[in-house]
Design a protein around this motif. Structure first.
Motif, short mmCIF file in Angstrom:
data_model
loop_
_atom_site.label_atom_id
_atom_site.label_comp_id
_atom_site.label_asym_id
_atom_site.label_seq_id
_atom_site.Cartn_x
_atom_site.Cartn_y
_atom_site.Cartn_z
N ALA A 337 -2.04 -0.33 13.45
CA ALA A 337 -2.74 0.92 13.21
C ALA A 337 -3.40 0.93 11.83
CB ALA A 337 -1.78 2.10 13.35
N PHE A 338 -2.77 0.28 10.86
CA PHE A 338 -3.37 0.22 9.53
C PHE A 338 -4.67 -0.60 9.57
CE2 PHE A 338 1.09 1.16 8.56
CZ PHE A 338 0.94 2.18 7.64
N GLY A 339 -4.65 -1.63 10.38
CA GLY A 339 -5.86 -2.44 10.50
C GLY A 339 -7.02 -1.65 11.09
N THR A 340 -6.75 -0.81 12.10
CA THR A 340 -7.81 -0.01 12.69
C THR A 340 -8.30 1.07 11.73
OG1 THR A 340 -6.14 1.41 13.76
CG2 THR A 340 -7.03 -0.44 15.04
N LEU A 341 -7.39 1.60 10.90
CA LEU A 341 -7.81 2.57 9.89
C LEU A 341 -8.76 1.92 8.89
CD1 LEU A 341 -4.48 4.52 9.19
CD2 LEU A 341 -6.58 5.43 10.21
N PHE A 342 -8.44 0.69 8.48
CA PHE A 342 -9.34 -0.03 7.59
C PHE A 342 -10.69 -0.27 8.27
CE2 PHE A 342 -5.56 -1.12 5.06
CZ PHE A 342 -6.07 -1.01 3.78
N GLN A 343 -10.67 -0.58 9.55
CA GLN A 343 -11.91 -0.81 10.26
C GLN A 343 -12.78 0.45 10.30
OE1 GLN A 343 -13.33 -3.42 11.29
NE2 GLN A 343 -11.79 -5.01 11.67
N GLU A 344 -12.14 1.57 10.52
CA GLU A 344 -12.89 2.82 10.68
C GLU A 344 -13.46 3.34 9.36
OE1 GLU A 344 -14.74 5.85 12.69
OE2 GLU A 344 -13.68 4.12 13.54
N PHE A 345 -12.71 3.21 8.27
CA PHE A 345 -13.11 3.86 7.03
C PHE A 345 -13.58 2.91 5.92
CE2 PHE A 345 -10.22 6.93 9.03
CZ PHE A 345 -11.01 8.07 8.99
N LEU A 346 -13.28 1.62 6.02
CA LEU A 346 -13.57 0.75 4.90
C LEU A 346 -14.34 -0.52 5.27
CD1 LEU A 346 -13.19 0.24 1.85
CD2 LEU A 346 -11.02 -0.92 2.42
N LEU A 347 -13.82 -1.27 6.22
CA LEU A 347 -14.36 -2.61 6.46
C LEU A 347 -15.80 -2.59 6.97
CD1 LEU A 347 -11.28 -4.47 8.00
CD2 LEU A 347 -12.08 -4.38 5.62
N HIS A 348 -16.20 -1.52 7.63
CA HIS A 348 -17.58 -1.49 8.13
C HIS A 348 -18.59 -1.50 6.98
CE1 HIS A 348 -17.14 2.78 7.12
NE2 HIS A 348 -18.46 2.86 7.16
N ARG A 349 -18.15 -1.03 5.80
CA ARG A 349 -19.04 -1.02 4.65
C ARG A 349 -19.29 -2.42 4.10
NH1 ARG A 349 -19.42 4.22 2.54
NH2 ARG A 349 -17.90 5.70 3.43
#
Length: 358
Positions: A337-349
């Motif tokens: 779940a932490f990985g998906t949170l990073f995907q949604e709010f951070l990694l896309h940038r």
């Protein structure tokens, strides 16, 4: 016997002569009113040759294939010998007429916006004073010369995962299992395995596996493997085996059998709380190949299967009971779940190569 009265006889004669005179006068009047002989028209009243030629006409009407009149159709009358052309337009009822047409050979061409052009097949031979009616003209819909680039869902999905295969965090780390297209085409079984192969053989995967194995050896993890290069090679093989089993089970085999999509679908809009709950929920729910959300059996089953497979090659001294394996699997799912949170709010940038329109 009585004798005739001379005065009566004279009166009778006078009356008879008067009646005869009246008859003669009336007859003379009647004969004077009747033509004595048929009159021949004077040369000045005879039609000129040009008038005779001007009586020749060509007419017709223009409709569509449903017999509806086509107004304002352009009708061209062209002389075959001289090439001289005249043009008129059909009226509201679709009718057209050419007046004062000299004798000769002609062709008729008709065109109208939105309809295919028409040309009379036979040459019209017009004689003096002839009124020629063109056979019913029915214009068909104009053919559209265009190229339609049809694409199947499989081809569309292939194009989309080709883009995904170029998505890298900071231009280095693979970020292939994230779709920035909300309604991406579902992957076929072949494409799910293809994506798993691309991830597994990526140079960065081999490099990060080596780094992980080096850290484990430096910390003394899995002491049953020993030290030296042989220990490092065993740790490297075990770490890469974990990645292979997890990827092929959770992102290829089970999604193919259960018709589920192994990718994370970036949301990118809405309130922060809603986006966070969405990201966390994707470890337990996923999008099916039918486009509907369903329990993410592939993710849970893939992690659990990979944990059991790892027991085949890890040192016996470092193996755990089945209960511990299950517990570790559930912990791994939760940490996902932490990985998906990073995907949604951070990694896309920081992801390069993603589609310009999310």
């Amino acid at each position: 016997m009585r004798s005739a009265n001379p005065h009566s006889k004279s009166a009778t004669v006078i009356r008879r002569n008067f009646a005869i005179a009246l008859i003669l006068i009336a007859s003379t009047s009647l004969f004077a009113q009747q033509p004595t002989a048929p009159q021949v028209a004077a040369p000045a009243t005879q039609p000129e040759p040009s008038d005779t030629l001007s009586s020749a006409t060509i007419a017709g009407s223009v409709t569509d294939t449903d017999s509806a009149a086509i107004p304002k159709a352009q009708v061209t009358l062209e002389a075959v010998d001289s090439g001289a052309a005249r043009t008129t337009a059909s009226d509201g009822a679709g009718a057209f007429t050419f007046l004062s047409v000299p004798p000769g050979k002609y062709v008729v061409r008709i065109s109208a916006p939105g309809f295919a052009s028409w040309k009379i097949e036979d040459i019209i031979v017009l004689h003096e004073g002839e009124n020629y009616i063109v056979p019913q003209v029915e214009l068909g819909v104009e053919s559209i010369d265009t190229t339609v680039n049809a694409i199947s869902m499989e081809d569309l999905a292939e194009q989309q995962i080709t883009v995904e295969e170029h998505q890298r965090i900071l231009g280095i780390l693979p970020n292939f299992y994230v779709s920035y297209v909300p309604n991406a085409a579902p992957l076929t079984r072949k494409q799910k395995f293809k994506l798993a192969v691309v991830v597994s053989r990526d140079p960065v995967t081999f490099f990060t596996t080596g780094v992980t194995a080096g850290i484990e050896q430096w910390q003394g993890d899995f002491s049953g493997y020993g030290q030296e290069f042989s220990g490092y090679a065993k740790r490297y093989g075990a770490t890469y085996g974990d990645r292979l089993s997890s990827t092929f089970l959770g992102a290829a085999l089970l999604p193919s059998l259960l018709h589920q999509d192994p990718r994370y679908f970036y949301r990118g809009h809405g309130r922060i709380v809603v986006r966070a709950l969405y990201a966390i929920s994707t470890v337990a729910v996923c999008k099916g190949d039918n486009g509907h959300w369903q329990p993410n059996y592939s993710n849970v089953g893939g992690n659990l299967g990979a944990a059991f497979i790892s027991s085949l090659y890890y040192p016996s001294s470092d193996q755990h009971s089945a209960q511990v394996t299950v517990d570790n699997t559930l912990i791994g799912v939760a940490t996902g779940a932490f990985g998906t949170l990073f995907q949604e709010f951070l990694l896309h940038r920081f992801t390069h190569g993603k589609p310009t329109q999310p």
